[in-house]
Motif scaffolding. Structure first.
Motif, mmCIF file in Angstrom:
data_model
loop_
_atom_site.group_PDB
_atom_site.id
_atom_site.type_symbol
_atom_site.label_atom_id
_atom_site.label_comp_id
_atom_site.label_asym_id
_atom_site.label_seq_id
_atom_site.Cartn_x
_atom_site.Cartn_y
_atom_site.Cartn_z
ATOM 1 N N VAL A 119 4.056 28.645 -0.787
ATOM 2 C CA VAL A 119 5.379 28.252 -1.257
ATOM 3 C C VAL A 119 5.349 26.764 -1.589
ATOM 4 C CG1 VAL A 119 7.816 28.048 -0.642
ATOM 5 C CG2 VAL A 119 6.484 30.000 0.150
ATOM 6 N N ALA A 120 5.783 26.409 -2.792
ATOM 7 C CA ALA A 120 5.850 25.002 -3.161
ATOM 8 C C ALA A 120 6.936 24.318 -2.348
ATOM 9 C CB ALA A 120 6.135 24.855 -4.655
ATOM 10 N N THR A 121 6.692 23.076 -1.983
ATOM 11 C CA THR A 121 7.651 22.347 -1.166
ATOM 12 C C THR A 121 9.021 22.280 -1.817
ATOM 13 O OG1 THR A 121 5.877 21.010 -0.216
ATOM 14 C CG2 THR A 121 8.102 20.148 -0.015
ATOM 15 N N GLU A 122 9.039 22.086 -3.149
ATOM 16 C CA GLU A 122 10.330 21.971 -3.818
ATOM 17 C C GLU A 122 11.102 23.285 -3.853
ATOM 18 O OE1 GLU A 122 7.294 22.687 -7.158
ATOM 19 O OE2 GLU A 122 7.403 21.616 -5.254
ATOM 20 N N GLN A 124 3.518 16.184 1.991
ATOM 21 C CA GLN A 124 4.668 15.823 2.803
ATOM 22 C C GLN A 124 5.943 15.878 1.970
ATOM 23 O OE1 GLN A 124 3.733 11.946 4.458
ATOM 24 N NE2 GLN A 124 3.000 12.880 6.343
ATOM 25 N N ASP A 125 7.035 16.248 2.601
ATOM 26 C CA ASP A 125 8.319 16.328 1.921
ATOM 27 C C ASP A 125 8.689 14.977 1.317
ATOM 28 O OD1 ASP A 125 8.261 18.808 3.042
ATOM 29 O OD2 ASP A 125 10.313 18.755 3.793
ATOM 30 N N ALA A 150 0.835 -1.198 0.000
ATOM 31 C CA ALA A 150 0.000 0.000 0.000
ATOM 32 C C ALA A 150 0.870 1.248 0.000
ATOM 33 C CB ALA A 150 -0.919 0.012 1.223
ATOM 34 N N ALA A 151 0.493 2.204 -0.795
ATOM 35 C CA ALA A 151 1.238 3.455 -0.877
ATOM 36 C C ALA A 151 0.253 4.605 -0.994
ATOM 37 C CB ALA A 151 2.184 3.436 -2.073
ATOM 38 N N THR A 152 0.748 5.811 -0.809
ATOM 39 C CA THR A 152 -0.102 6.987 -0.853
ATOM 40 C C THR A 152 0.629 8.097 -1.586
ATOM 41 O OG1 THR A 152 -1.391 8.538 0.486
ATOM 42 C CG2 THR A 152 0.739 7.834 1.357
ATOM 43 N N LEU A 153 -0.053 9.225 -1.713
ATOM 44 C CA LEU A 153 0.555 10.368 -2.390
ATOM 45 C C LEU A 153 1.245 11.305 -1.422
ATOM 46 C CD1 LEU A 153 -2.289 11.292 -4.912
ATOM 47 C CD2 LEU A 153 -0.328 9.788 -5.259
ATOM 48 N N GLY A 154 1.015 11.131 -0.115
ATOM 49 C CA GLY A 154 1.633 12.023 0.864
ATOM 50 C C GLY A 154 0.928 13.349 0.986
ATOM 51 N N LEU A 155 -0.401 13.331 0.961
ATOM 52 C CA LEU A 155 -1.182 14.563 1.051
ATOM 53 C C LEU A 155 -1.937 14.620 2.368
ATOM 54 C CD1 LEU A 155 -2.868 15.044 -2.451
ATOM 55 C CD2 LEU A 155 -1.198 16.541 -1.372
ATOM 56 N N ALA A 156 -1.835 15.733 3.088
ATOM 57 C CA ALA A 156 -2.720 16.024 4.200
ATOM 58 C C ALA A 156 -3.861 16.860 3.637
ATOM 59 C CB ALA A 156 -1.992 16.789 5.302
ATOM 60 N N ILE A 157 -5.091 16.356 3.752
ATOM 61 C CA ILE A 157 -6.237 17.001 3.111
ATOM 62 C C ILE A 157 -7.341 17.258 4.112
ATOM 63 C CG2 ILE A 157 -5.780 16.061 0.812
ATOM 64 C CD1 ILE A 157 -7.779 13.841 1.407
ATOM 65 N N ALA A 175 5.811 4.093 -2.108
ATOM 66 C CA ALA A 175 6.069 3.940 -0.674
ATOM 67 C C ALA A 175 7.322 4.734 -0.346
ATOM 68 C CB ALA A 175 6.268 2.472 -0.329
ATOM 69 N N TYR A 176 7.213 5.672 0.548
ATOM 70 C CA TYR A 176 8.348 6.524 0.896
ATOM 71 C C TYR A 176 8.371 6.726 2.404
ATOM 72 C CZ TYR A 176 5.031 10.271 1.698
ATOM 73 O OH TYR A 176 3.992 11.012 2.199
ATOM 74 N N LYS A 177 9.524 7.048 2.891
ATOM 75 C CA LYS A 177 9.694 7.311 4.314
ATOM 76 C C LYS A 177 9.907 8.799 4.514
ATOM 77 C CE LYS A 177 10.640 6.755 8.727
ATOM 78 N NZ LYS A 177 9.566 6.487 9.701
ATOM 79 N N LEU A 178 9.018 9.430 5.260
ATOM 80 C CA LEU A 178 9.150 10.856 5.521
ATOM 81 C C LEU A 178 10.357 11.107 6.414
ATOM 82 C CD1 LEU A 178 8.108 13.782 5.440
ATOM 83 C CD2 LEU A 178 6.711 13.235 7.445
#
Length: 441
Positions: free
Chosen positions: A409-412, A112-113, A92-99, A176-179
């Motif tokens: 401000v964009a995260t990047e 998320q970064d 399972a993976a996600t996009l890393g969005l707090a909504i 799948a990423y690790k914050l």
């Protein structure tokens, strides 16, 4: 089944029928209101054009009660509750969005970064209209979050709008990423830059290691630190308290308030300051939410850091997951936190000491994006007084009208050469360092 429905409704401490009864004729009429529910329940069972099960009706009734309280309270059915208690699926993976949901629209609090969402350039305040070409206007927050999840490597199509711009179509791949909650580097030769992107069990140790590393890289002569809390949607409450405690030697960090006036808990700092008293500048914006606002408020109230940027999101609610007898659960807002001095964050956000937008430095409150107060049913700030001046306002001052929404401000872009707020933070920190040296003689 009618008795079961009434029993479930009575088990929830806050519900629409009870509130309506109190407003109409007091607590004594609660059973009359439950009889009204019973009547509606029976009519739906008998006359709905499509047959509906009792369990579905009761679940919908509970979900309706909770959705009417605030944007974060919700009903969790048995299947979803059991799934949430299982170990995370490696596939399972996600996009890393707090909504969140605002006026029926699905809105981004922050990406998320390092997440697919951040890499795609999604920003705080973006409104999501469709997920895989399906409209999202009738989805609950939980349903929307579920749709964003999927197997690692699978693609998802989003249509979103940013301000008054044309709709943006994006195709993202779930990964799948690790914050990495803490990242440090040296800025301008002798300034420690600490990006704090979230809070989890490893954040405190990562922060201490990053500070030690920055001391070594600056030859043990840093003049101060910049804490970047922008686009930080929060995380673990205790981890956020530990981060604030790392920089505060004494005093309170946060005040937690429940429903009852007696249920007030003050969390105090422990001795020690990882920065050894060096000046701090904390960068915040409209994507700084929840536990990130806890840290910012603690640093500001204890005069430990200068807040620079734009007003924070304005959310300080604490939710509890309460199991129900049928195997499901409810997520209910049971408390909220304030700054150590008692300033309310909920629905208001934190004003910066120095507001910076597009190379403009001014001691004015600036708007970054829609915040918690804009959400339907949002918990109100008891000390918020729109259009009024603060008690310490100078003679002749007038209220500042709310500015128009500014792009986030964009995260990047954070930490890059185009990061205007970081450039200003470096200048402010140098000024603070010079002032402190002169004051020390």
């Amino acid at each position: 089944m009618r008795r079961l429905a009434i029993a479930i409704l009575m088990s929830v401490p806050l519900f629409a029928g009870g509130v309506f009864a109190q407003q109409k004729a007091g607590k004594d009429n609660v059973y009359e209101e439950l009889n009204l529910f019973d009547q509606a329940f029976e009519r739906i069972r008998q006359d709905a054009v499509d047959p509906v099960t009792d369990a579905k009706l009761i679940g919908a009734a509970i979900a309706g009660m909770l959705s009417g309280l605030d944007p974060h309270s919700s009903f969790i059915d048995e299947a979803a509750f059991k799934a949430s208690q299982k170990p995370a699926n490696d596939d399972a993976a996600t996009l890393g969005l707090a909504i969140t949901i605002e006026s029926g629209q699905l809105k981004v609090i922050s990406p998320q970064d390092g997440s697919p969402a951040a890499q795609a350039g999604i920003r705080p305040g973006d409104v999501i209209f469709t997920i895989d070409n399906e409209p999202v206007y009738d989805l609950t927050l939980g349903e929307a979050e579920q749709k964003l999840r999927g197997q690692t490597g699978s693609e998802i199509r989003l249509t979103l709008r940013r301000g008054a711009e044309k709709p943006i179509d994006l195709t993202l791949k779930r990964e799948a990423y690790k914050l990495q909650t803490v990242v440090g580097r040296v800025e301008a030769g002798n300034i420690g830059y600490l990006r704090i992107a979230g809070f989890d069990g490893g954040t405190q140790a990562a922060l201490a290691a990053a500070v030690q590393d920055l001391r070594q890289k600056t030859g043990s002569k840093p003049i101060g630190f910049i804490l970047d809390l922008r686009n930080n949607p929060g995380g673990a409450f205790d981890a956020a308290v530990a981060v604030a405690d790392a920089f505060i030697d004494k005093g309170d960090i946060v005040v937690v308030k429940g429903r009852k006036p007696t249920s007030v808990k003050r969390v105090s700092a422990t001795p020690g300051d990882v920065a050894n008293g060096l000046p701090l500048v904390a960068l915040v914006n409209g994507g700084t939410a929840r536990e990130a606002e806890l840290v910012a408020g603690a640093l500001q109230d204890n005069h430990r850091a200068v807040l620079l940027g734009s007003k924070t999101f304005g959310e300080s609610s604490i939710e509890s997951v309460i199991p129900l007898n049928d195997g499901g659960a409810i997520r209910l807002t049971t408390a909220r936190f304030t700054t150590p001095s008692g300033r309310e964050i909920q629905g208001k956000g934190l004003d910066t000491d120095l507001a910076v937008t597009s190379l403009k430095l001014a001691r004015l409150a600036q708007g970054q994006m829609r915040r918690e107060a804009d959400l339907p049913g949002a918990l109100k700030n008891p000390d918020q007084a729109g259009g009024k001046l603060p008690a310490d306002a100078p003679p002749g001052a007038t209220p500042t009208p709310a500015p128009e929404e500014a792009p986030a401000v964009a995260t990047e872009d954070m930490g890059s050469a185009n990061d205007e707020q970081l450039v200003q933070a470096i200048d402010v920190l140098r000024g603070l360092s010079m002032f402190n040296r002169r004051a020390a003689g």
